[in-house]
Design a protein around this motif. Structure first.
Motif, PDB file in Angstrom:
ATOM      1  N   LEU A 177       0.834  -1.196   0.000  1.00 52.60           N
ATOM      2  CA  LEU A 177       0.000   0.000   0.000  1.00 52.60           C
ATOM      3  C   LEU A 177       0.872   1.250   0.000  1.00 52.60           C
ATOM      4  O   LEU A 177       1.773   1.375   0.832  1.00 52.60           O
ATOM      5  N   ASN A 178       0.632   2.159  -0.917  1.00 60.80           N
ATOM      6  CA  ASN A 178       1.330   3.448  -0.996  1.00 60.80           C
ATOM      7  C   ASN A 178       2.854   3.322  -0.959  1.00 60.80           C
ATOM      8  O   ASN A 178       3.529   4.063  -0.252  1.00 60.80           O
ATOM      9  N   GLY A 179       3.399   2.373  -1.684  1.00 60.06           N
ATOM     10  CA  GLY A 179       4.842   2.218  -1.745  1.00 60.06           C
ATOM     11  C   GLY A 179       5.447   1.425  -0.605  1.00 60.06           C
ATOM     12  O   GLY A 179       6.649   1.219  -0.563  1.00 60.06           O
ATOM     13  N   SER A 180       4.631   0.975   0.344  1.00 59.37           N
ATOM     14  CA  SER A 180       5.126   0.148   1.452  1.00 59.37           C
ATOM     15  C   SER A 180       4.686  -1.292   1.241  1.00 59.37           C
ATOM     16  O   SER A 180       3.526  -1.551   0.899  1.00 59.37           O
ATOM     17  N   ILE A 181       5.620  -2.199   1.426  1.00 60.54           N
ATOM     18  CA  ILE A 181       5.332  -3.623   1.274  1.00 60.54           C
ATOM     19  C   ILE A 181       5.599  -4.306   2.607  1.00 60.54           C
ATOM     20  O   ILE A 181       6.644  -4.115   3.218  1.00 60.54           O
ATOM     21  N   GLU A 182       4.632  -5.105   3.050  1.00 58.76           N
ATOM     22  CA  GLU A 182       4.766  -5.831   4.318  1.00 58.76           C
ATOM     23  C   GLU A 182       4.960  -7.315   4.021  1.00 58.76           C
ATOM     24  O   GLU A 182       4.253  -7.888   3.194  1.00 58.76           O
ATOM     25  N   ASN A 233      17.681  -6.676   5.027  1.00 57.18           N
ATOM     26  CA  ASN A 233      18.867  -6.419   4.193  1.00 57.18           C
ATOM     27  C   ASN A 233      18.789  -7.168   2.863  1.00 57.18           C
ATOM     28  O   ASN A 233      19.140  -6.632   1.808  1.00 57.18           O
ATOM     29  N   TYR A 234      18.304  -8.396   2.925  1.00 55.77           N
ATOM     30  CA  TYR A 234      18.149  -9.199   1.705  1.00 55.77           C
ATOM     31  C   TYR A 234      17.106  -8.570   0.776  1.00 55.77           C
ATOM     32  O   TYR A 234      17.339  -8.419  -0.426  1.00 55.77           O
ATOM     33  N   LEU A 235      15.960  -8.184   1.341  1.00 57.76           N
ATOM     34  CA  LEU A 235      14.898  -7.586   0.530  1.00 57.76           C
ATOM     35  C   LEU A 235      15.336  -6.244  -0.060  1.00 57.76           C
ATOM     36  O   LEU A 235      15.010  -5.928  -1.209  1.00 57.76           O
ATOM     37  N   LYS A 236      16.084  -5.458   0.699  1.00 59.43           N
ATOM     38  CA  LYS A 236      16.575  -4.178   0.175  1.00 59.43           C
ATOM     39  C   LYS A 236      17.555  -4.393  -0.980  1.00 59.43           C
ATOM     40  O   LYS A 236      17.553  -3.640  -1.951  1.00 59.43           O
ATOM     41  N   ALA A 237      18.377  -5.434  -0.899  1.00 62.50           N
ATOM     42  CA  ALA A 237      19.294  -5.753  -1.998  1.00 62.50           C
ATOM     43  C   ALA A 237      18.498  -6.148  -3.243  1.00 62.50           C
ATOM     44  O   ALA A 237      18.825  -5.725  -4.360  1.00 62.50           O
ATOM     45  N   LEU A 238      17.451  -6.941  -3.069  1.00 67.62           N
ATOM     46  CA  LEU A 238      16.599  -7.313  -4.201  1.00 67.62           C
ATOM     47  C   LEU A 238      15.910  -6.089  -4.786  1.00 67.62           C
ATOM     48  O   LEU A 238      15.789  -5.960  -6.003  1.00 67.62           O
ATOM     49  N   LEU A 239      15.467  -5.188  -3.922  1.00 68.39           N
ATOM     50  CA  LEU A 239      14.814  -3.959  -4.362  1.00 68.39           C
ATOM     51  C   LEU A 239      15.761  -3.119  -5.215  1.00 68.39           C
ATOM     52  O   LEU A 239      15.376  -2.612  -6.282  1.00 68.39           O
ATOM     53  N   ASN A 258       9.537   0.453   2.721  1.00 65.23           N
ATOM     54  CA  ASN A 258       9.003   1.467   1.832  1.00 65.23           C
ATOM     55  C   ASN A 258       9.864   1.461   0.569  1.00 65.23           C
ATOM     56  O   ASN A 258      11.061   1.743   0.630  1.00 65.23           O
ATOM     57  N   THR A 259       9.272   1.129  -0.555  1.00 65.87           N
ATOM     58  CA  THR A 259      10.032   1.003  -1.797  1.00 65.87           C
ATOM     59  C   THR A 259      10.457   2.352  -2.362  1.00 65.87           C
ATOM     60  O   THR A 259      11.346   2.406  -3.206  1.00 65.87           O
ATOM     61  N   ASN A 260       9.854   3.436  -1.910  1.00 64.50           N
ATOM     62  CA  ASN A 260      10.224   4.771  -2.381  1.00 64.50           C
ATOM     63  C   ASN A 260      11.402   5.348  -1.596  1.00 64.50           C
ATOM     64  O   ASN A 260      12.296   5.965  -2.168  1.00 64.50           O
ATOM     65  N   THR A 261      11.387   5.163  -0.282  1.00 65.54           N
ATOM     66  CA  THR A 261      12.403   5.786   0.574  1.00 65.54           C
ATOM     67  C   THR A 261      13.455   4.800   1.083  1.00 65.54           C
ATOM     68  O   THR A 261      14.500   5.218   1.562  1.00 65.54           O
ATOM     69  N   GLY A 262      13.158   3.494   1.024  1.00 65.53           N
ATOM     70  CA  GLY A 262      14.079   2.495   1.558  1.00 65.53           C
ATOM     71  C   GLY A 262      13.946   2.312   3.063  1.00 65.53           C
ATOM     72  O   GLY A 262      14.641   1.496   3.658  1.00 65.53           O
ATOM     73  N   GLU A 263      13.035   3.064   3.681  1.00 63.24           N
ATOM     74  CA  GLU A 263      12.842   2.946   5.130  1.00 63.24           C
ATOM     75  C   GLU A 263      12.301   1.555   5.462  1.00 63.24           C
ATOM     76  O   GLU A 263      11.463   1.012   4.751  1.00 63.24           O
ATOM     77  N   GLU A 264      12.811   0.990   6.565  1.00 62.24           N
ATOM     78  CA  GLU A 264      12.367  -0.339   6.983  1.00 62.24           C
ATOM     79  C   GLU A 264      11.948  -0.333   8.440  1.00 62.24           C
ATOM     80  O   GLU A 264      12.465   0.445   9.241  1.00 62.24           O
ATOM     81  N   VAL A 265      11.010  -1.226   8.758  1.00 65.66           N
ATOM     82  CA  VAL A 265      10.480  -1.329  10.117  1.00 65.66           C
ATOM     83  C   VAL A 265      10.226  -2.799  10.427  1.00 65.66           C
ATOM     84  O   VAL A 265       9.714  -3.528   9.579  1.00 65.66           O
ATOM     85  N   VAL A 266      10.576  -3.218  11.635  1.00 64.63           N
ATOM     86  CA  VAL A 266      10.156  -4.530  12.120  1.00 64.63           C
ATOM     87  C   VAL A 266       8.804  -4.297  12.782  1.00 64.63           C
ATOM     88  O   VAL A 266       8.719  -3.729  13.865  1.00 64.63           O
ATOM     89  N   SER A 267       7.725  -4.688  12.106  1.00 66.80           N
ATOM     90  CA  SER A 267       6.371  -4.441  12.599  1.00 66.80           C
ATOM     91  C   SER A 267       6.048  -5.311  13.805  1.00 66.80           C
ATOM     92  O   SER A 267       5.554  -4.840  14.810  1.00 66.80           O
ATOM     93  N   VAL A 268       6.335  -6.604  13.654  1.00 63.77           N
ATOM     94  CA  VAL A 268       6.077  -7.579  14.717  1.00 63.77           C
ATOM     95  C   VAL A 268       7.257  -8.536  14.755  1.00 63.77           C
ATOM     96  O   VAL A 268       7.646  -9.084  13.725  1.00 63.77           O
ATOM     97  N   SER A 269       7.815  -8.731  15.927  1.00 63.47           N
ATOM     98  CA  SER A 269       8.931  -9.677  16.073  1.00 63.47           C
ATOM     99  C   SER A 269       8.391 -11.094  16.240  1.00 63.47           C
ATOM    100  O   SER A 269       7.411 -11.304  16.949  1.00 63.47           O
TER     101      SER A 269
END
Length: 78
Positions: free
Chosen positions: A10-15, A58-64, A32-43
């Motif tokens: 949703l809106n450039g953020s992928i969960e 880190n892996y997903l950001k490299a793929l992005l 966030n695919t636009n800004t590269g910001e990342e969050v651990v929503s639930v551990s």
């Protein structure tokens, strides 16, 4: 081993929902695919210190960066 699956976009953020070593307890990360910001929503209960969540991020950001972000997969390392 981390298994992950996209659960929301949703809106450039992928969960992504993730599980560690096939345990049932899942966690989630948000990128966030636009800004590269990342969050651990639930551990995940078995992810002490969020080390697996950050490995996945880190892996997903490299793929992005490669333009090859996947909806689901498995991350294995030695």
């Amino acid at each position: 081993m981390i298994k992950y699956k996209q659960i929301n976009s949703l809106n450039g953020s992928i969960e992504y929902l993730y599980t560690v070593n096939d345990y049932e307890s899942a966690g989630s990360v948000l990128i966030n695919t636009n800004t590269g910001e990342e969050v651990v929503s639930v551990s995940s209960d078995n992810d002490i210190g969020n080390r697996y969540a950050f490995k996945l991020i880190n892996y997903l950001k490299a793929l992005l960066e490669q333009g090859n972000l996947k909806k689901e997969g498995t991350l294995i390392w030695y």
